[in-house]
Each structure stands twice: as structure tokens, then as C-alpha cells.
Design a protein around this motif. Structure first.
Motif, PDB file in Angstrom:
ATOM      1  N   ASN A   7      62.995  37.075  13.373  1.00 52.46           N
ATOM      2  CA  ASN A   7      61.600  37.464  13.545  1.00 52.46           C
ATOM      3  C   ASN A   7      60.662  36.442  12.932  1.00 52.46           C
ATOM      4  OD1 ASN A   7      62.211  39.811  14.937  1.00 52.46           O
ATOM      5  ND2 ASN A   7      62.272  41.070  13.075  1.00 52.46           N
ATOM      6  N   ASP A   8      61.063  35.906  11.746  1.00 53.72           N
ATOM      7  CA  ASP A   8      60.217  34.913  11.082  1.00 53.72           C
ATOM      8  C   ASP A   8      60.135  33.620  11.894  1.00 53.72           C
ATOM      9  OD1 ASP A   8      61.149  35.724   7.615  1.00 53.72           O
ATOM     10  OD2 ASP A   8      60.035  36.823   9.164  1.00 53.72           O
ATOM     11  N   THR A  38      54.332  36.128   6.499  1.00 51.20           N
ATOM     12  CA  THR A  38      55.637  35.894   7.110  1.00 51.20           C
ATOM     13  C   THR A  38      56.007  34.417   7.069  1.00 51.20           C
ATOM     14  OG1 THR A  38      55.401  37.785   8.603  1.00 51.20           O
ATOM     15  CG2 THR A  38      56.950  36.068   9.263  1.00 51.20           C
ATOM     16  N   GLN A  41      56.937  33.328   3.540  1.00 50.46           N
ATOM     17  CA  GLN A  41      58.287  33.783   3.181  1.00 50.46           C
ATOM     18  C   GLN A  41      59.352  32.899   3.805  1.00 50.46           C
ATOM     19  OE1 GLN A  41      58.365  37.988   4.344  1.00 50.46           O
ATOM     20  NE2 GLN A  41      58.388  38.566   2.183  1.00 50.46           N
TER      21      GLN A  41
END
Length: 300
Positions: A7-8, A38, A41
Motif C-alpha cells: 500500500n505504501d 505514509t 513511514q
């Protein structure tokens, strides 16, 4: 690769390709602050900056450019394949096995079959011509074609014809020098083409009705067959009289090659039905086949 990266990475690719957090956030349907979090991270997990941010633009670093060129195509391919799986719902595939008498296959299924196969090129249809009342589940058939009087609560069914009647026919050459029967009992004086039923092994009795009077005549003749199409062919050859669904003989009666007799003794019966296990109509691709075969009055 850890699943948490997927997803990232998709979020990162959206920003890198749009060159804007604003446009990428709108495309992904998330807030700009959530998208920024996001990306931060992801950069922290990888231990390297992926984007260079200024007040006016966003660009990829060397590492970010590497991900766009080498990882991006693989993620795009995954998305394409997942989309293709979803499209399978619109391109049903599989094999449908149907058992039916030869006349039902020729006169009911066949006229609709070519269009059905054209619409659904990945569906295969296997037709088994038989008069036998087989156990559909045991013999692994998806459905069987049966007269309305032979349907029961153990199976679901849909009509695939209007009410039908059976006719008695003979060729002009057969009737040459012979009197046409005026009532069913006269058939005992004729050479009748009979059919042997596979389930019980007996000869099929011809059924008639007039003014509330029902008759079953056990006719006799030189030829015994096991299908209405074969009986019709024998009638065309002038061998004798035959008893068959009107749909089989209709075109030959129309062009004069067969003559229908005892017409006021020919009752209508509940038409042909497609019978199948309960809830089977909800399975693909059988549900499509059933709807294609379903009888509607406007198509009569």
C-alpha cells in the motif's frame, strides 16, 4: 517483500507520477496529511529519502526514481491481473452437461444454441441425446429436458416451450390405397412405427383425448425405434404412421410431405421444462444457459 510495503509503495508511485501530493491524494481518495505520513513511514523503513519536496514541486530522488522504473511496472502488472480476475465475472467459463431426447435437442435447444455459444465463447455445452430419465446428480448432468408432467418437487424447473401436442402422421405414399384412420382404434389396422422406452423397456402407448374421453392405444408395426427424429424419418420414407411431438413434424406437414390425422383426438400437454437441482440456477454459467432457454410468450 513485506505485505505492509504494498500500500505504501502504491501511495509513493501515485505521488511520484503525479508530482504532487494534492493530485495524488485526490486520486487515492485520502487526505494530504495522511499521504505525507505514509510516505514518511516508507522512507523510514527503507532508510533512504524517496522524494524531494519544495514549496512548489515534488520530485523523486535517485532511490525514488529507481523504485518508479523497476518496482512500478510490477505493481502495475499485479493491478492488471487483479482487474482481469474481476472481469471473469463478465466472461463466464465452464462446461454445461445437458441430457435430453433427440427431438428436444433438435427443435428446442439447437435453435438457440448458436447465439448462446457466440455470446459466451468460453462456455462449453455437452448434449447427451437420450430418452432415459437419468438421475441428474448421480450422472453428473447440470440439467435434463422433460415434459411438464414429469417434473417434480425434487428438482427445480423452468418452462422452455409452450404447451405441446403429439401428432399422428404418415406420408402421402403410405396413404395411397389405404384409408386414413377416423378414430384411434383404427390405428390397430395400420403399420405403426413404435418406440421402446429405455426406462421400463416397454413399447410406448399412444395417448388420445376427445370430449373428456381418454384413450391409450398400444399400436403395432414392423419397425421399433428409440427416438422421434428417427420415427419422423421412417414416416417420410413411407414405412408407416408415427406418433411424435408436433414440433418435429411441423415443417413436413406444412410442405405436404407428411399428413396429420386424428387431429380432433390430439390433446395439448404441459410443455417441455429444463429440470435441474435446486439452487443450481444461481451458479455460473448454468444460469446464463437457463435464461437463454427459458420460454417467454413473445418468443413463441
Amino acid at each position: 517483500m513485506s505485505r505492509e510495503y504494498l500500500n505504501d509503495l502504491n501511495a509513493f508511485l501515485a505521488v511520484a507520477r503525479e508530482k504532487s501530493f494534492t493530485r495524488a491524494a485526490a486520486k487515492l481518495g485520502v487526505s494530504q496529511s495522511a499521504l505525507s505520513h505514509t510516505i514518511r513511514q516508507l522512507e523510514q523503513r527503507l532508510g533512504i529519502p524517496l522524494l524531494t519536496r519544495t514549496t512548489r514541486s515534488v520530485s523523486t530522488t535517485h532511490a525514488g526514481d529507481y523504485l518508479v522504473r523497476h518496482v512500478g511496472p510490477h505493481l502495475d502488472q499485479i493491478e492488471t491481473q487483479i482487474s482481469a480476475i474481476g472481469q471473469l465475472q463478465n466472461r463466464p467459463s465452464g462446461t454445461i452437461r445437458i441430457t435430453a431426447a433427440d427431438d428436444a435437442i433438435a427443435c428446442i435447444i439447437r435453435p438457440k444454441l448458436s447465439e448462446f455459444l457466440r455470446k459466451y465463447p468460453e462456455i462449453k455445452v455437452e448434449l447427451n441425446a437420450s430418452l432415459k430419465m437419468v438421475d441428474l446428480i448421480k450422472e453428473r448432468f447440470d440439467a435434463g429436458v422433460r415434459m411438464g408432467e414429469h417434473t417434480n418437487k425434487e428438482m427445480a424447473s423452468i418452462p422452455i416451450t409452450s404447451d405441446v401436442r403429439f401428432v399422428v402422421v404418415g406420408s402421402p405414399s403410405y396413404f395411397k390405397g389405404r384409408k386414413k384412420p377416423q378414430n384411434p382404434s383404427d390405428l390397430l389396422q395400420h403399420n405403426c412405427i413404435t418406440m421402446r422406452l429405455p426406462t421400463r423397456g416397454g413399447i410406448y402407448a399412444w395417448e388420445f383425448e376427445k370430449d373428456g374421453e381418454e384413450l391409450k392405444i398400444r399400436v403395432d408395426g414392423q419397425l421399433v425405434l428409440n427416438g422421434s427424429l428417427a420415427v419422423c424419418d421412417a414416416c417420410l420414407d413411407g414405412i408407416g404412421l408415427g406418433h411424435m411431438p408436433e414440433m418435429v413434424a411441423k415443417k413436413y406437414i406444412a410442405d405436404g410431405r407428411l399428413i396429420s390425422v386424428l387431429q380432433d383426438w390430439l390433446p395439448f400437454w404441459s410443455g417441455y421444462h429444463l429440470c435441474f437441482p435446486h439452487n443450481h440456477e444461481n451458479t455460473m454459467p448454468f444460469s446464463l444457459f437457463a435464461e437463454e432457454m427459458r420460454y417467454t410468450p413473445e418468443h413463441s
